[in-house]
Design an enzyme around this catalytic site. Structure first.
Site, PDB file in Angstrom:
ATOM      1  CE  LYS A   1      59.419 118.447 -24.877  1.00  0.00           C
ATOM      2  NZ  LYS A   1      58.008 118.444 -25.109  1.00  0.00           N
ATOM      3  NE  ARG A   2      63.584 113.850 -31.525  1.00  0.00           N
ATOM      4  CZ  ARG A   2      62.803 114.235 -32.513  1.00  0.00           C
ATOM      5  NH1 ARG A   2      62.143 113.347 -33.167  1.00  0.00           N
ATOM      6  NH2 ARG A   2      62.687 115.481 -32.850  1.00  0.00           N
TER       7      ARG A   2
END
Ligand code: GLU
Length: 508
Positions: free
Chosen positions: A277-278
């Site tokens: 998700k980063r």
């Protein structure tokens, strides 16, 4: 240590209930994200597989928000998730926004149902109050880590007598409720992973089901809601496979019939690394902003995995529904090649340009975008449509047409005289020749015809090479050194505008 033992028995899988044969029940599936972040590709895939399953079997697709971890809520995420499902063309039938007979669809609004279930479990002796302090739990964890053990609760409060419990309650001591994990869990048959066995009590302490703040934990709320919402099949990511035994034990303790389970293999980057998700660019909003089409995303996330008749680029939602088959989902991870995203979008964009209704939608969309960009210029629908048809197959994104490479379509370029004469000493002659062709030609409607006509005239010029003439004309018409063919540019702009541009540049 291997916690899960997996035995894949295709023959047995065929014999499972519901969709795979046996008594039919109403198909109800759910996508149950926690609004702790925005929808990403992994979530979209889980939602899609649920949506397709519901549509394939005439069932309902539910969006339920698992928002019981109040500390991790992200403002706007709940609305964002539902917005993105709608954008993707896979709207839920029942959801926080749409309502439904089994609502509310946010867990934070359903606390009384969890309390009721906790009460039942307490009365049956299947759950107990735990008064252990955070300090004790922390100490236990540290001890375990120091001796290289996996930290687990030692189930101490299981053994409190009812008078000890009453005493602590009278003192108003804070407590949580834990589920008493019975030993000897049964195996269960996952519709993708086959027979699965996980003796949870041998590796974990009793899990908390109700926290000190009165909110349930994931396991309890998930089970209560799947049951109360009459969910028939749970289709979720493989990471939850390990929790399923715990869920089934809760069903058993509550005396409820559980749904069927199908865990979906992981969606990974093409090199096998985790989609993080980063990374930022895995959020659906990112692709919306970049101008990708919903069907492109659905197509790419299904093309890299199993569950369909075969893999082919360009599938639409109805085709996905038609080809979808839960039984053909394999346990292999799906490797996503995002470098192919522009190619996927080009295929879908081409199809949209080919369809009359979808083309009209693209024209309207582009008209709005152009209006925003070129504030005081208006572009006719017919003009925009002509451009789209001529550029079909060359555009990856609709928004490519807003890039500097295509600005000549919307505003007149400024052409430097030096550039013209540097290209050819016959610049004026070539320009005037083409102006004459356009003025006299009644045949500028077809790309082939115009190309042939230009070629036959321009090749008669001796001094300048044909390709140089084309370069020059392209420059006169668009200000660009490279780009679409001259014939296409003329057809896009129309003969009148082309003549104006040629003359304007040459008259300078
Ligand atoms: N709330 C869980 C999640 O965030 C749901 C898992 C499930 O589908 O049971 O993915």
């Amino acid at each position: 240590m291997r916690l899960l033992c997996r035995v894949l028995l295709p023959a047995v899988r065929q014999g499972a209930r519901g969709v795979t044969g046996g008594p039919q029940k109403e198909i109800r599936v759910r996508f149950a994200p926690s609004p702790t972040g925005f929808l990403h590709l992994g979530g979209l895939r889980t939602a899609l597989y649920n949506y397709l399953f519901a549509k394939k079997h005439g069932g309902a697709f539910i969006l339920r928000l698992e928002d019981t971890d109040r500390s991790r809520l992200v403002p706007g995420a709940a609305e964002g998730i539902e917005d993105m499902l709608e954008w993707a063309g896979i709207p839920p039938d029942e959801s926080p926004r749409r309502g439904g007979l089994y609502g509310p669809y946010e867990q934070s609004q359903r606390l009384s149902l969890y309390h009721e279930a906790v009460q039942t479990l307490l009365e049956r002796g299947a759950a107990y109050r735990c008064f252990c302090t955070p300090q004790r739990l922390e100490l236990m964890k540290k001890e375990a880590l120091r001796s290289r053990q996996t930290p687990r609760y030692d189930n101490r409060c299981r053994h409190l007598t009812s008078s000890q419990v009453q005493e602590k309650l009278a003192k108003n001591l804070p407590f949580v409720v834990r589920f008493q994990l019975p030993s000897g869990a049964h195996s269960f048959q996952d519709l993708v992973y086959g027979w699965t066995h996980h003796d949870v009590a041998s590796v974990e302490g009793d899990p908390v089901i109700l926290k000190g703040d009165g909110f349930p934990t994931y396991h309890l709320a998930n089970v209560v809601d799947d049951y109360k919402m009459a969910v028939s099949h749970v289709l979720r990511g493989e990471e939850w496979l390990i929790s399923t035994t715990k869920h089934l034990l809760l069903y058993r303790a509550l005396g409820w019939q559980p749904p069927e389970y199908a865990h979906l293999p992981l969606l990974l980057n093409k090199d096998g690394s985790k989609l993080s998700k980063r990374q930022g660019d895995i959020f659906i909003q990112h692709f919306v902003q970049k101008g990708y089409m919903p069907e492109t995303l659905l197509d790419i996330i299904t093309n890299c995995g199993s569950g369909f008749a075969g893999n082919q680029i360009g599938r639409t939602i109805p085709e996905l529904i038609q080809q979808y088959n839960l039984q053909s989902i394999s346990t292999h991870s799906a490797l996503l090649d995002m470098d192919r995203l522009p190619e996927f979008n080009r295929v879908h964009l081409t199809r949209w340009i080919e369809g009359a209704d979808t083309r009209a939608q693209l024209v309207a969309e582009l008209q709005t975008l152009l209006q925003e960009k070129y504030k005081d210029v208006t572009f006719e629908k017919e003009y925009i449509e002509r451009i789209l048809v001529l550029r079909k197959g060359h555009l990856n994104l609709l928004t490519d047409l807003l890039s500097p490479d295509y600005s000549y379509l919307w505003i007149r370029p400024s052409v430097q005289q030096e550039d013209l004469h540097r290209l050819s000493s016959e610049a004026t002659e070539i320009g005037s020749l083409v102006v004459r062709i356009l003025q006299n030609s009644h045949n500028v409607t077809g790309l082939e015809v115009l190309s042939t006509e230009l070629k036959s005239h321009l090749q008669q010029l001796r001094a300048t090479k044909y390709s140089t003439s084309m370069k020059l004309l392209r420059l006169l018409l668009s200000g660009l050194q490279t780009g679409p063919s001259v014939a296409e540019m003329i057809l896009s702009l129309g003969p009148e505008e082309s003549i104006i541009r040629l003359q304007k540049a040459l008259l300078k």
